[in-house]
Design an enzyme around this catalytic site. Structure first.
Site: not given
Length: 185
Positions: A66, A91
């Protein structure tokens, strides 16, 4: 021309071999193929090599997914690398497992690592290699992306990682547009 390749993931043994760490896993294969050694710089594992007679930088942010933008922006700013010359490997739940896509740019699409990079670079105009991990609607998103692969996926995983590394090498050798015609089928 790509000058910085960053694979996204989370540091630590707890996250090894999870879907969210596929960017780290592809970059590790590249590092093995290119025989590089890592140093700790820019809040991540960092490597500088000569590739096609040019400097090439590889990065695995240690900042957790993050906050990936902090690490990517630090390296890009130090070396004055423009956004279009940064390839991010991550991903992607909206692509089935074992399928990859190369893109010139785009939104974060709900991916917190990309959100952080877009925020820190001030632009979404950077290429990416989206590694499909698919979805499991029976699990919440966090449990799924931080989960291990299913047994039937594990057999294909190494092949898929190598396909991702092949795609990066193709981008480096032939450019993004040409690599897209090969891998975006």
């Amino acid at each position: 021309m790509i000058k910085l390749v960053a694979g996204l993931g989370n540091p630590g043994d707890k996250y090894k071999n999870t879907r969210h760490n596929i960017g780290f896993d592809v970059i590790d294969i590249l590092a093995e193929r290119l025989n590089i050694s890592w140093s700790d710089k820019y809040d991540g594992a960092f490597a500088e090599i000569k590739y096609n007679k040019e400097k090439l930088f590889l990065l695995k942010p240690y900042t957790f997914m993050n906050l990936s933008g902090k690490s990517v922006a630090a390296a890009a700013n130090f070396y004055k690398i423009i956004h279009q010359d940064i390839l991010i490997i991550h991903d992607e739940m909206n692509i089935p497992f074992n399928i990859l896509k190369l893109r010139h740019n785009g939104s974060a699409g709900g991916h917190n690592g990309l959100k952080s990079i877009i925020e820190c670079l001030g632009s979404q105009d950077f290429p990416r290699l989206k590694m499909g991990i698919g979805r499991d609607n029976s699990k919440d998103v966090i449990s799924y992306v931080l989960g291990k692969y299913k047994p039937e996926e594990t057999a294909l995983y190494e092949i898929f990682l190598n396909k991702g590394a092949d795609a990066v090498i193709d981008v480096l050798n032939n450019g993004l547009q040409k690599a897209m015609t090969v891998y975006n089928k």
